[in-house]
Design a protein around this motif. Structure first.
Motif, PDB file in Angstrom:
ATOM      1  N   LEU A 231       0.855  -1.172   0.000  1.00 21.05           N
ATOM      2  CA  LEU A 231       0.000   0.000   0.000  1.00 21.05           C
ATOM      3  C   LEU A 231       0.897   1.231   0.000  1.00 21.05           C
ATOM      4  N   THR A 232       0.362   2.333  -0.472  1.00 16.44           N
ATOM      5  CA  THR A 232       1.077   3.592  -0.378  1.00 16.44           C
ATOM      6  C   THR A 232       0.131   4.675   0.117  1.00 16.44           C
ATOM      7  N   ILE A 233       0.670   5.585   0.912  1.00 12.59           N
ATOM      8  CA  ILE A 233      -0.017   6.825   1.236  1.00 12.59           C
ATOM      9  C   ILE A 233       0.933   7.966   0.912  1.00 12.59           C
ATOM     10  N   ASP A 234       0.377   9.065   0.438  1.00 11.62           N
ATOM     11  CA  ASP A 234       1.149  10.274   0.196  1.00 11.62           C
ATOM     12  C   ASP A 234       0.929  11.219   1.367  1.00 11.62           C
ATOM     13  N   LEU A 235       2.009  11.570   2.045  1.00 12.72           N
ATOM     14  CA  LEU A 235       1.943  12.479   3.188  1.00 12.72           C
ATOM     15  C   LEU A 235       2.256  13.889   2.735  1.00 12.72           C
ATOM     16  N   ASN A 236       1.546  14.848   3.274  1.00 12.14           N
ATOM     17  CA  ASN A 236       1.702  16.239   2.877  1.00 12.14           C
ATOM     18  C   ASN A 236       2.898  16.882   3.581  1.00 12.14           C
ATOM     19  N   VAL A 237       4.061  16.265   3.412  1.00 14.26           N
ATOM     20  CA  VAL A 237       5.330  16.781   3.936  1.00 14.26           C
ATOM     21  C   VAL A 237       6.395  16.570   2.860  1.00 14.26           C
ATOM     22  N   SER A 238       7.456  17.331   2.924  1.00 16.82           N
ATOM     23  CA  SER A 238       8.509  17.223   1.912  1.00 16.82           C
ATOM     24  C   SER A 238       9.621  16.276   2.318  1.00 16.82           C
ATOM     25  N   ASP A 239       9.652  15.881   3.594  1.00 15.95           N
ATOM     26  CA  ASP A 239      10.701  14.964   4.059  1.00 15.95           C
ATOM     27  C   ASP A 239      10.214  14.261   5.317  1.00 15.95           C
TER      28      ASP A 239
ATOM     29  N   VAL B   2      -6.553  -6.405  12.075  1.00 15.39           N
ATOM     30  CA  VAL B   2      -5.558  -5.879  11.121  1.00 15.39           C
ATOM     31  C   VAL B   2      -4.229  -6.604  11.309  1.00 15.39           C
ATOM     32  N   GLY B   3      -4.003  -7.120  12.512  1.00 12.47           N
ATOM     33  CA  GLY B   3      -2.816  -7.935  12.768  1.00 12.47           C
ATOM     34  C   GLY B   3      -1.589  -7.119  13.115  1.00 12.47           C
ATOM     35  N   ALA B   4      -1.050  -6.410  12.141  1.00  9.15           N
ATOM     36  CA  ALA B   4       0.156  -5.610  12.342  1.00  9.15           C
ATOM     37  C   ALA B   4       0.330  -4.693  11.140  1.00  9.15           C
ATOM     38  N   ILE B   5       1.127  -3.659  11.344  1.00  9.41           N
ATOM     39  CA  ILE B   5       1.475  -2.724  10.275  1.00  9.41           C
ATOM     40  C   ILE B   5       2.989  -2.595  10.244  1.00  9.41           C
ATOM     41  N   LYS B   6       3.561  -2.650   9.050  1.00  4.45           N
ATOM     42  CA  LYS B   6       5.003  -2.466   8.901  1.00  4.45           C
ATOM     43  C   LYS B   6       5.293  -1.503   7.753  1.00  4.45           C
ATOM     44  N   ILE B   7       5.968  -0.399   8.063  1.00  6.90           N
ATOM     45  CA  ILE B   7       6.416   0.534   7.030  1.00  6.90           C
ATOM     46  C   ILE B   7       7.649  -0.056   6.355  1.00  6.90           C
ATOM     47  N   LEU B   8       7.646  -0.071   5.013  1.00  9.15           N
ATOM     48  CA  LEU B   8       8.741  -0.680   4.263  1.00  9.15           C
ATOM     49  C   LEU B   8       9.743   0.343   3.758  1.00  9.15           C
ATOM     50  N   ASP B   9       9.248   1.452   3.231  1.00  6.86           N
ATOM     51  CA  ASP B   9      10.149   2.432   2.612  1.00  6.86           C
ATOM     52  C   ASP B   9       9.361   3.689   2.305  1.00  6.86           C
ATOM     53  N   TRP B  10      10.056   4.737   1.873  1.00  5.51           N
ATOM     54  CA  TRP B  10       9.396   5.946   1.393  1.00  5.51           C
ATOM     55  C   TRP B  10      10.310   6.663   0.422  1.00  5.51           C
ATOM     56  N   GLU B  11       9.704   7.557  -0.374  1.00  4.52           N
ATOM     57  CA  GLU B  11      10.446   8.315  -1.368  1.00  4.52           C
ATOM     58  C   GLU B  11       9.743   9.643  -1.608  1.00  4.52           C
ATOM     59  N   LYS B  12      10.471  10.596  -2.157  1.00  2.74           N
ATOM     60  CA  LYS B  12       9.869  11.872  -2.514  1.00  2.74           C
ATOM     61  C   LYS B  12       9.094  11.707  -3.818  1.00  2.74           C
ATOM     62  N   HIS B  13       7.890  12.290  -3.859  1.00  3.34           N
ATOM     63  CA  HIS B  13       7.036  12.163  -5.042  1.00  3.34           C
ATOM     64  C   HIS B  13       6.225  13.440  -5.193  1.00  3.34           C
ATOM     65  N   LYS B  14       6.566  14.217  -6.231  1.00  6.41           N
ATOM     66  CA  LYS B  14       5.847  15.455  -6.541  1.00  6.41           C
ATOM     67  C   LYS B  14       5.751  16.382  -5.329  1.00  6.41           C
ATOM     68  N   GLY B  15       6.860  16.551  -4.639  1.00  9.34           N
ATOM     69  CA  GLY B  15       6.915  17.471  -3.511  1.00  9.34           C
ATOM     70  C   GLY B  15       6.395  16.903  -2.205  1.00  9.34           C
ATOM     71  N   HIS B  16       5.913  15.651  -2.216  1.00  8.80           N
ATOM     72  CA  HIS B  16       5.404  15.012  -1.005  1.00  8.80           C
ATOM     73  C   HIS B  16       6.223  13.758  -0.710  1.00  8.80           C
ATOM     74  N   ILE B  17       5.853  13.060   0.351  1.00  8.87           N
ATOM     75  CA  ILE B  17       6.479  11.779   0.694  1.00  8.87           C
ATOM     76  C   ILE B  17       5.496  10.653   0.397  1.00  8.87           C
ATOM     77  N   ARG B  18       5.901   9.718  -0.459  1.00  9.50           N
ATOM     78  CA  ARG B  18       5.106   8.531  -0.747  1.00  9.50           C
ATOM     79  C   ARG B  18       5.663   7.380   0.078  1.00  9.50           C
ATOM     80  N   LEU B  19       4.825   6.870   0.979  1.00 10.03           N
ATOM     81  CA  LEU B  19       5.271   5.869   1.947  1.00 10.03           C
ATOM     82  C   LEU B  19       4.663   4.515   1.625  1.00 10.03           C
ATOM     83  N   GLN B  20       5.503   3.476   1.606  1.00  5.90           N
ATOM     84  CA  GLN B  20       5.061   2.114   1.323  1.00  5.90           C
ATOM     85  C   GLN B  20       4.950   1.322   2.625  1.00  5.90           C
ATOM     86  N   PHE B  21       3.876   0.543   2.751  1.00  2.00           N
ATOM     87  CA  PHE B  21       3.703  -0.259   3.961  1.00  2.00           C
ATOM     88  C   PHE B  21       2.817  -1.469   3.649  1.00  2.00           C
TER      89      PHE B  21
END
Length: 395
Positions: free
Chosen positions: A126-134, A206-225
């Motif tokens: 899954l990915t979410i885009d966070l409204n932050v630059s870093d 839901v069991g558990a949540i694990k963040i895998l990675d993130w990257e910059k995307h169009k001025g925001h942070i795209r986070l994979q989990f």
């Protein structure tokens, strides 16, 4: 309108209903049912799959209030009761992932005031885009720890239909995009969010949540989990890779990183040494070509197969550095490509660039350089020896 059983009970795995109509649309045959437990694509959540009687369900979408169930082939008779069977493994995975996204987005909002501006539920992550630059490692860990604490607390996940005027009674993370038939998904004292997706009854599912990675995307942070069973799948896959690497590197897991770094350093040293040896061999090769030319004007020509053009460049450069009166013409064929290198010392007055420009069109090629050194290539529409002969004739 079709009764949406998936809103009445997200845990319905099979149901019986009647077919209202069957149509051939742009995307294939579909049926409209009186009732359905098949969730249509929407709100970032993919559609359900399964079977309707003996037909495989390949897509479900809602178009202008009509829920279209796309089947691989049409029914010959649409009268009578039909049975729908949900692919429960896929549905429950989507329930885990979607609820996990709510929890993680709320955790980022509560712990760090980071707003989620978009969400995508993929087949593996899954990915979410966070409204932050870093974002820092500690920030990600802080939100992840809060999200998993909410899961362990087994808080209820409730749904509620409200009117627009009732929205002010709830501390929503963001305003819904619809103005009527507003459905809220609520984790009491933690998250209140407008959502049309399917969710489990408790955060514990839901069991558990694990963040895998993130990257910059169009001025925001795209986070994979990942959430739920996908966490175990990721753990199983990565544990298998680690076991394989410990065997390949012949090093335990705790020393794997320094061992790999040491191997990379050795590889670079060996590549550098090998490059030096290759340069020595190319020098000897160039001297060998010069060996039969003692005095006067020198024209050195040769055709090769399966050699990098960089080697031909080094051979030519070495020869003209040794003999000012030399002209070197080298051709190589690599698969379906012909390439050439031409160089001259300081004494010959011929313009090699003009010569090459006459030849390149013959092989549908192109190249460049200067009067004293040219290179280029094209298609193998003739043999390498023929190309070499044409070049020499032009000289």
């Amino acid at each position: 309108m079709t009764v949406k059983q998936y809103y009445q009970d997200a845990y319905i795995k099979s149901f019986h209903t009647y077919i209202q109509e069957q149509k051939l649309g742009e995307s294939g045959w579909y049926v409209v049912l009186e009732e359905t437990a098949f969730y249509p694509t929407g709100g970032g959540q993919p559609h359900d799959t399964g079977t309707l009687q003996d037909k495989r369900m390949i897509n479900v979408e809602e178009v202008n209030g009509e829920i279209r169930h796309y089947i691989e082939e049409p029914f010959s008779d649409i009268s009578g009761v039909v049975k729908g069977q949900i692919d429960w493994e896929r549905r429950f995975d989507h329930m885990q992932q979607h609820a996990g996204q709510h929890i993680l987005s709320a955790a980022f909002a509560e712990a760090l005031q980071y707003e989620t501006i978009s969400f995508h539920l993929g087949k593996e992550v899954l990915t979410i885009d966070l409204n932050v630059s870093d974002i820092s490692e500690s920030d990600a860990l802080k939100a992840e720890e809060l999200a998993n604490r909410i899961i362990r607390e087994a808080r209820p996940i409730e749904t509620k239909w409200v009117t627009q005027t009732e929205l002010s009674d709830y501390p929503l993370r963001k305003q819904p995009t619809v103005t009527d038939e507003i459905r809220l998904v609520i984790i009491p004292d933690f998250d209140y969010n407008g959502c049309g997706g399917t969710h489990p009854r408790s955060t514990s599912e839901v069991g558990a949540i694990k963040i895998l990675d993130w990257e910059k995307h169009k001025g925001h942070i795209r986070l994979q989990f990942v959430c739920g069973e996908r966490v175990l799948h990721q753990l199983h896959r990565k544990h298998g890779l680690l076991k394989e690497l410990t065997s390949v590197l012949q090093a335990p897991e705790e020393t794997m990183v320094p061992t790999a770094k040491q191997l990379l350093v050795k590889q670079k040293e060996q590549e550098k040494a090998l490059e030096g040896l290759k340069d020595v061999l190319l020098t000897y090769e160039a001297e060998g070509l010069l060996g039969t030319h003692k005095d006067g004007f020198i024209l050195i020509q040769k055709a090769y197969s399966d050699r990098p053009i960089q080697e031909l460049q080094k051979i030519a450069q070495h020869i003209i550095s040794k003999r000012e009166e030399a002209i070197v013409v080298l051709v190589v064929q690599n698969d379906q490509k012909l390439q050439l290198v031409a160089a001259k010392g300081s004494l010959p007055t011929i313009n090699l660039r003009e010569v090459a420009q006459k030849v390149f069109p013959l092989i549908n090629g192109k190249g460049g350089g200067k009067e004293s050194f040219v290179q280029g290539g094209g298609e193998a529409v003739m043999g390498k020896e023929e190309l070499l002969e044409i070049l020499v004739n032009e000289l």
